[in-house]
Design a protein around this motif. Structure first.
Motif, PDB file in Angstrom:
ATOM      1  N   PHE A 194      28.516  32.690  26.419  1.00 29.14           N
ATOM      2  CA  PHE A 194      28.444  33.862  27.285  1.00 29.14           C
ATOM      3  C   PHE A 194      28.631  35.115  26.454  1.00 29.14           C
ATOM      4  O   PHE A 194      29.265  35.115  25.390  1.00 29.14           O
ATOM      5  N   ARG A 195      28.066  36.199  26.940  1.00 25.26           N
ATOM      6  CA  ARG A 195      28.174  37.511  26.314  1.00 25.26           C
ATOM      7  C   ARG A 195      27.854  38.541  27.381  1.00 25.26           C
ATOM      8  O   ARG A 195      26.727  38.597  27.876  1.00 25.26           O
ATOM      9  N   PHE A 196      28.818  39.323  27.772  1.00 24.44           N
ATOM     10  CA  PHE A 196      28.572  40.343  28.783  1.00 24.44           C
ATOM     11  C   PHE A 196      29.395  41.590  28.494  1.00 24.44           C
ATOM     12  O   PHE A 196      30.429  41.532  27.810  1.00 24.44           O
ATOM     13  N   ALA A 197      28.904  42.723  28.998  1.00 28.05           N
ATOM     14  CA  ALA A 197      29.501  44.013  28.684  1.00 28.05           C
ATOM     15  C   ALA A 197      30.589  44.378  29.682  1.00 28.05           C
ATOM     16  O   ALA A 197      30.508  44.056  30.874  1.00 28.05           O
ATOM     17  N   VAL A 228      35.607  30.431  40.656  1.00 26.02           N
ATOM     18  CA  VAL A 228      36.245  29.518  39.704  1.00 26.02           C
ATOM     19  C   VAL A 228      37.749  29.604  39.884  1.00 26.02           C
ATOM     20  O   VAL A 228      38.329  30.685  39.812  1.00 26.02           O
ATOM     21  N   LYS A 229      38.389  28.459  40.107  1.00 21.72           N
ATOM     22  CA  LYS A 229      39.825  28.432  40.396  1.00 21.72           C
ATOM     23  C   LYS A 229      40.693  28.654  39.163  1.00 21.72           C
ATOM     24  O   LYS A 229      41.793  29.189  39.250  1.00 21.72           O
ATOM     25  N   GLY A 230      40.201  28.204  38.023  1.00 24.12           N
ATOM     26  CA  GLY A 230      40.991  28.281  36.803  1.00 24.12           C
ATOM     27  C   GLY A 230      40.426  27.348  35.758  1.00 24.12           C
ATOM     28  O   GLY A 230      39.224  27.061  35.751  1.00 24.12           O
ATOM     29  N   VAL A 231      41.294  26.861  34.891  1.00 26.69           N
ATOM     30  CA  VAL A 231      40.870  26.013  33.781  1.00 26.69           C
ATOM     31  C   VAL A 231      41.629  24.694  33.814  1.00 26.69           C
ATOM     32  O   VAL A 231      42.831  24.657  34.076  1.00 26.69           O
ATOM     33  N   VAL A 232      40.898  23.627  33.560  1.00 29.22           N
ATOM     34  CA  VAL A 232      41.500  22.312  33.343  1.00 29.22           C
ATOM     35  C   VAL A 232      41.603  22.101  31.842  1.00 29.22           C
ATOM     36  O   VAL A 232      40.587  22.107  31.139  1.00 29.22           O
ATOM     37  N   TYR A 262      38.522  32.713  30.086  1.00 33.21           N
ATOM     38  CA  TYR A 262      37.560  31.677  30.454  1.00 33.21           C
ATOM     39  C   TYR A 262      37.359  31.608  31.972  1.00 33.21           C
ATOM     40  O   TYR A 262      36.245  31.359  32.445  1.00 33.21           O
ATOM     41  N   THR A 263      38.435  31.813  32.721  1.00 33.96           N
ATOM     42  CA  THR A 263      38.279  31.833  34.175  1.00 33.96           C
ATOM     43  C   THR A 263      37.401  33.002  34.596  1.00 33.96           C
ATOM     44  O   THR A 263      36.478  32.855  35.414  1.00 33.96           O
ATOM     45  N   PHE A 264      37.678  34.177  34.043  1.00 36.67           N
ATOM     46  CA  PHE A 264      36.874  35.360  34.344  1.00 36.67           C
ATOM     47  C   PHE A 264      35.421  35.150  33.933  1.00 36.67           C
ATOM     48  O   PHE A 264      34.486  35.434  34.693  1.00 36.67           O
ATOM     49  N   ALA A 265      35.208  34.626  32.711  1.00 38.85           N
ATOM     50  CA  ALA A 265      33.845  34.388  32.234  1.00 38.85           C
ATOM     51  C   ALA A 265      33.121  33.356  33.100  1.00 38.85           C
ATOM     52  O   ALA A 265      31.919  33.488  33.362  1.00 38.85           O
ATOM     53  N   GLY A 266      33.858  32.336  33.556  1.00 34.02           N
ATOM     54  CA  GLY A 266      33.248  31.334  34.428  1.00 34.02           C
ATOM     55  C   GLY A 266      32.721  31.954  35.718  1.00 34.02           C
ATOM     56  O   GLY A 266      31.629  31.611  36.196  1.00 34.02           O
ATOM     57  N   LYS A 267      33.477  32.877  36.270  1.00 38.17           N
ATOM     58  CA  LYS A 267      33.033  33.573  37.484  1.00 38.17           C
ATOM     59  C   LYS A 267      31.759  34.363  37.219  1.00 38.17           C
ATOM     60  O   LYS A 267      30.827  34.369  38.039  1.00 38.17           O
ATOM     61  N   VAL A 268      31.712  35.035  36.062  1.00 36.12           N
ATOM     62  CA  VAL A 268      30.551  35.861  35.727  1.00 36.12           C
ATOM     63  C   VAL A 268      29.333  34.991  35.419  1.00 36.12           C
ATOM     64  O   VAL A 268      28.241  35.213  35.937  1.00 36.12           O
ATOM     65  N   VAL A 269      29.515  33.989  34.568  1.00 34.83           N
ATOM     66  CA  VAL A 269      28.398  33.156  34.119  1.00 34.83           C
ATOM     67  C   VAL A 269      27.837  32.295  35.249  1.00 34.83           C
ATOM     68  O   VAL A 269      26.617  32.185  35.426  1.00 34.83           O
ATOM     69  N   ASP A 278      42.469  36.414  41.459  1.00 39.14           N
ATOM     70  CA  ASP A 278      41.742  37.645  41.138  1.00 39.14           C
ATOM     71  C   ASP A 278      42.704  38.744  40.697  1.00 39.14           C
ATOM     72  O   ASP A 278      42.384  39.551  39.817  1.00 39.14           O
ATOM     73  N   ASP A 279      43.890  38.785  41.295  1.00 39.80           N
ATOM     74  CA  ASP A 279      44.869  39.809  40.912  1.00 39.80           C
ATOM     75  C   ASP A 279      45.323  39.631  39.464  1.00 39.80           C
ATOM     76  O   ASP A 279      45.492  40.614  38.728  1.00 39.80           O
ATOM     77  N   LEU A 280      45.535  38.395  39.049  1.00 41.79           N
ATOM     78  CA  LEU A 280      45.939  38.146  37.669  1.00 41.79           C
ATOM     79  C   LEU A 280      44.822  38.514  36.695  1.00 41.79           C
ATOM     80  O   LEU A 280      45.085  39.070  35.611  1.00 41.79           O
ATOM     81  N   ILE A 281      43.586  38.224  37.071  1.00 42.66           N
ATOM     82  CA  ILE A 281      42.453  38.575  36.211  1.00 42.66           C
ATOM     83  C   ILE A 281      42.309  40.095  36.113  1.00 42.66           C
ATOM     84  O   ILE A 281      42.079  40.643  35.031  1.00 42.66           O
ATOM     85  N   ASP A 282      42.466  40.784  37.237  1.00 38.73           N
ATOM     86  CA  ASP A 282      42.381  42.254  37.217  1.00 38.73           C
ATOM     87  C   ASP A 282      43.468  42.857  36.325  1.00 38.73           C
ATOM     88  O   ASP A 282      43.222  43.822  35.592  1.00 38.73           O
ATOM     89  N   GLU A 283      44.659  42.285  36.383  1.00 38.95           N
ATOM     90  CA  GLU A 283      45.742  42.769  35.542  1.00 38.95           C
ATOM     91  C   GLU A 283      45.399  42.551  34.068  1.00 38.95           C
ATOM     92  O   GLU A 283      45.636  43.435  33.221  1.00 38.95           O
ATOM     93  N   TRP A 284      44.845  41.382  33.729  1.00 37.22           N
ATOM     94  CA  TRP A 284      44.460  41.070  32.361  1.00 37.22           C
ATOM     95  C   TRP A 284      43.403  42.050  31.861  1.00 37.22           C
ATOM     96  O   TRP A 284      43.478  42.548  30.731  1.00 37.22           O
ATOM     97  N   LEU A 285      42.431  42.371  32.711  1.00 36.35           N
ATOM     98  CA  LEU A 285      41.372  43.304  32.323  1.00 36.35           C
ATOM     99  C   LEU A 285      41.922  44.712  32.124  1.00 36.35           C
ATOM    100  O   LEU A 285      41.498  45.436  31.212  1.00 36.35           O
TER     101      LEU A 285
END
Length: 321
Positions: free
Chosen positions: A145-148, A218-222, A206-213, A246-253
């Motif tokens: 994956f590669r996104f801006a 995507v719930k998370g990572v195994v 990876y969770t964020f990228a999974g949602k985008v790709v 989504d809140d944790l991902i937004d905080e990470w971003l």
């Protein structure tokens, strides 16, 4: 017959600078751990002398799993897919000769690699995780994956930061979508080992990228932990789940913007400060002995104790698998 010329991978740094614009979990992890570690590895290209063993072992392990999933998607039964996977693996590693007198080489060598791959597919013969099949008919394994992002270096407003990487596998488990990430280790697979992944930079990305790709929820990572076996010790495999809201991902971003602004400032100043609170983490930083020496002699120890890779062989998030 037309010869295909491989084009060189572009630099992940803006031309004429050390401002990195294309990031992955590895390079971002170095930065977050210690700017000096980031500088030595990403900019100078130093690696420890046994690091190539870890990279080769992990890369071949991932490639074998990808091969198997492709064979299964193409209609081969389990045993036939495994046979073809091992045949290809043996061809790739026939000239690989790691130093087995080192700890890394003792655990990670052609023999333990082949055994781990065989044990993995024996262990997951009855697999609750079902690989998602993409619209092109290929299994969702080793997805690059590669996104801006919607921001970039402040001194270069025409550029956007890129997030890059590779998803090992995207699956459904009980109708929920997860990214699977394969980890090999010699450490016992218990709660203590799995706790390192929450919070964790790589798993959130990876969770964020999974949602985008995948354009899916995507719930998370195994985390598929594989404990390498030696002699009479059988390889062990344990799955652990790490979830990201989504809140944790937004905080990470949001935090990511601050980290990348800091990296730009370090590059502009030509100074990457040492985070001396990280020196003893994860068994001790590989550059710990170097950083304990006087600044005037560190270059000598780097040259004698590490391998400095050519620029085209250094870690680059833009490289495809």
């Amino acid at each position: 017959m037309m010869n295909v010329i491989a084009m060189p991978t572009p630099s992940c740094f803006l031309s004429g600078t050390f401002i990195q614009y294309a990031w992955d979990s590895t390079s971002l992890g170095y930065l977050k751990t210690c700017p000096r570690l980031y500088y030595y590895h990403m900019i100078c290209g130093y690696i420890s002398k046994d690091e190539s063993i870890h990279l080769r072992f992990g890369g071949e392990y991932h490639s074998a799993i990808q091969d198997f999933e492709n064979h299964r998607a193409n209609g081969l039964q389990h045993e036939d897919a495994l046979r073809e996977t091992i045949r290809s693996l043996l061809k790739r590693i026939k000239d690989w000769d790691p130093d087995t007198s080192t700890k890394a080489g003792t655990y990670k060598n052609p023999g333990t690699l082949v055994q781990l791959v065989v044990d993995y597919f024996d262990n997951y013969r009855e697999n609750a995780a079902k690989t998602i099949i993409l619209e092109n008919g290929r299994p969702a394994v080793e997805l690059s994956f590669r996104f801006a992002l919607d921001f970039g270096p402040t001194a270069h407003p025409e550029t956007q930061y890129l997030l890059c990487g590779h998803l090992d596998r995207v699956v459904t488990i009980n109708e929920n979508v997860f990214v699977i990430d394969h980890k090999t280790t010699i450490t016992t697979l218990g709660d203590y080992w799995f706790n390192q992944f929450a919070p964790n930079n790589q798993m959130t990305l990876y969770t964020f990228a999974g949602k985008v790709v995948m354009d899916m929820e995507v719930k998370g990572v195994v985390i598929e932990g594989a404990q390498i076996g030696l002699e009479k010790f059988t390889s062990r495999f344990v799955r652990g789940f790490t979830y990201r809201s989504d809140d944790l991902i937004d905080e990470w971003l949001n935090d990511l913007e601050y980290h990348l602004n800091a990296a730009e400032a370090f590059a502009e100043a030509g100074h990457w400060p040492m985070n001396d609170m990280s020196c003893d983490k994860y068994g001790g930083c590989r550059f710990r002995d170097v950083c304990s020496k006087n600044p005037s002699v560190r270059e000598h120890y780097l040259k004698s104790d590490f391998i400095q890779l050519p620029e085209d062989e250094r870690w680059n998030p833009l490289k495809s698998r």
